[in-house]
Design an enzyme around this catalytic site. Structure first.
Site, short mmCIF file in Angstrom:
data_model
loop_
_atom_site.label_atom_id
_atom_site.label_comp_id
_atom_site.label_asym_id
_atom_site.label_seq_id
_atom_site.Cartn_x
_atom_site.Cartn_y
_atom_site.Cartn_z
N ASP A 11 4.14 -47.33 -14.58
CA ASP A 11 5.34 -46.29 -13.66
C ASP A 11 6.18 -46.00 -14.69
O ASP A 11 4.97 -45.70 -16.10
CB ASP A 11 6.67 -47.35 -13.12
CG ASP A 11 7.22 -46.24 -12.46
OD1 ASP A 11 7.12 -45.97 -11.48
OD2 ASP A 11 8.71 -47.01 -12.80
N SER A 12 6.63 -44.68 -14.51
CA SER A 12 7.23 -43.62 -15.07
C SER A 12 8.37 -44.76 -16.27
O SER A 12 8.84 -44.47 -17.25
CB SER A 12 7.70 -42.89 -14.57
OG SER A 12 8.85 -43.31 -14.01
N GLU A 57 17.67 -46.36 -15.33
CA GLU A 57 16.73 -46.32 -16.81
C GLU A 57 17.71 -46.83 -18.26
O GLU A 57 17.75 -48.06 -17.81
CB GLU A 57 16.09 -45.53 -17.56
CG GLU A 57 14.78 -44.96 -16.42
CD GLU A 57 13.72 -46.20 -17.17
OE1 GLU A 57 13.74 -46.02 -18.56
OE2 GLU A 57 13.12 -45.83 -16.17
N HIS A 68 11.86 -46.65 -8.52
CA HIS A 68 12.95 -47.42 -9.68
C HIS A 68 14.71 -48.33 -8.82
O HIS A 68 15.47 -48.98 -9.25
CB HIS A 68 13.64 -46.22 -10.28
CG HIS A 68 12.70 -46.34 -11.83
ND1 HIS A 68 11.75 -45.42 -11.44
CD2 HIS A 68 13.57 -46.33 -12.75
CE1 HIS A 68 11.37 -45.28 -12.65
NE2 HIS A 68 12.56 -46.06 -13.26
N CYS A 121 11.35 -45.61 -3.86
CA CYS A 121 11.13 -44.85 -4.96
C CYS A 121 11.48 -46.07 -5.92
O CYS A 121 12.09 -47.18 -5.46
CB CYS A 121 11.99 -44.11 -6.09
SG CYS A 121 12.29 -44.29 -7.76
N CYS A 133 4.49 -46.20 -8.56
CA CYS A 133 5.37 -45.44 -8.22
C CYS A 133 4.95 -44.73 -7.61
O CYS A 133 3.98 -44.71 -6.99
CB CYS A 133 5.43 -44.78 -10.15
SG CYS A 133 5.93 -42.95 -9.76
N1 DGL Z 1 9.80 -44.91 -10.45
C1 DGL Z 1 9.75 -43.34 -9.85
C2 DGL Z 1 8.88 -43.36 -7.83
O1 DGL Z 1 8.53 -44.56 -7.52
C3 DGL Z 1 9.45 -42.30 -10.79
C4 DGL Z 1 10.64 -42.69 -10.85
C5 DGL Z 1 10.85 -41.19 -11.63
O2 DGL Z 1 9.85 -41.39 -12.91
O3 DGL Z 1 10.87 -40.30 -11.64
O4 DGL Z 1 8.72 -42.60 -7.68
#
Ligand code: DGL
Length: 273
Positions: free
Chosen positions: A11-12, A154, A188, A186, A74
């Site tokens: 993931d990011s 984060e 996150h 997302c 992600c």
């Molecule tokens: N967790 C990521 C997603 O599912 C991206 C969050 C990000 O880096 O902008 O899209």
């Protein structure tokens, strides 16, 4: 035949942990190697070509860890880079958009579904198309980009006054549309699910795609006959492109005792793609 190599997950940043946790819950015998690209996050505000390059580099790193499967944990990377990864990967690749879309389509009762995601995912239209493909005809879909949610996640600000205020700002339009299902599109966002659920109220079902993705991972391992035989030591490795201590400080409360110390630093931008 059993395959005891680990599953690679990237993931990011820490959002993919919401998928990793569900993989652990469902398949405790499967080893995992997690890569969080915290040093280059967020992905959600970057161009498609940049997200594809980052994703290919992350894939190469995981392949070098001798993984048997790659999970793109992600949504932004899944939306932009899934096809590039499947074309170039030596192992099966799992994306997170379709499982979430199927879960949402099967959940709505009033035919009004909200999708919250990064700007990249919303603008790509990939999530909306996926929900449309699986939802009953006539379903109304409302999208909302929530870029600040990634920074809140984060930062570890998962449920405080600031998070509540940001929820109100982003989610009021969806509440006014009378949705009964909200896809956290997302990885996150499930970290903020208490704050999101409180604002949306008890009549709105939240879809955490991690659960649906773990099911797909299990089914794919079984259908390819590459599930682990179990019994041995289970690998739980973590890498981040930012400071390991920062990663562990935010990830530990989420994974509890599941996060072993010893997260290593690695920058995947050294790979030519
Ligand atoms: N967790 C990521 C997603 O599912 C991206 C969050 C990000 O880096 O902008 O899209």
């Amino acid at each position: 035949m059993a395959d005891n190599r680990p599953i690679g997950v990237f993931d990011s940043g820490i959002g993919g942990l919401t998928v990793l946790r569900e993989i652990w819950n469902l398949m405790p015998d499967e080893g995992t190697v997690y890569f969080g690209d915290n040093g280059r996050a967020p992905y959600g505000t970057k161009s498609k070509s940049t997200v594809i390059r980052y994703s290919l580099q992350n894939m190469k790193f995981l392949e070098e860890q001798n993984v048997k499967m790659i999970v793109i944990a992600c949504n932004t990377a899944s939306a932009h880079a899934y096809h590039s990864l499947t074309r170039n990967s030596s192992v099966p690749v799992i994306e997170v958009v379709t499982p979430g879309a199927i879960a949402a389509a099967g959940t709505t009762r009033n035919g009004r579904i909200g999708i919250i995601a990064t700007k990249g995912s919303v603008n790509s239209g990939v999530y909306k198309e996926a929900v449309e493909r699986y939802a009953p005809a006539g379903t109304k879909i409302f999208q909302q980009a929530c870029p600040l949610f990634v920074s809140l996640a984060e930062e570890g600000w998962w449920d405080n006054d600031i998070t509540a205020a940001v929820c109100r700002e982003y989610l009021t339009p969806l509440k006014e549309e009378g949705i009964d299902t909200l896809v956290m599109g997302c990885t996150h966002y499930p970290l903020l699910s208490d704050a999101i659920a409180r604002f949306m109220g008890p009549d709105v079902k939240l879809i955490n795609t991690g659960v649906a993705v773990a099911d797909v991972v299990r089914d794919t391992l079984n259908s390819l006959d590459i599930a682990s035989s179990g019994g041995g030591e289970v690998l739980r490795a973590f890498y981040t492109s930012d400071e390991p201590k920062l990663f562990e400080d935010v990830a530990s409360p989420f994974l509890g005792r599941g996060l072993p110390a010893g997260t290593k630093h690695f920058s995947t931008d050294r790979y030519e793609v």
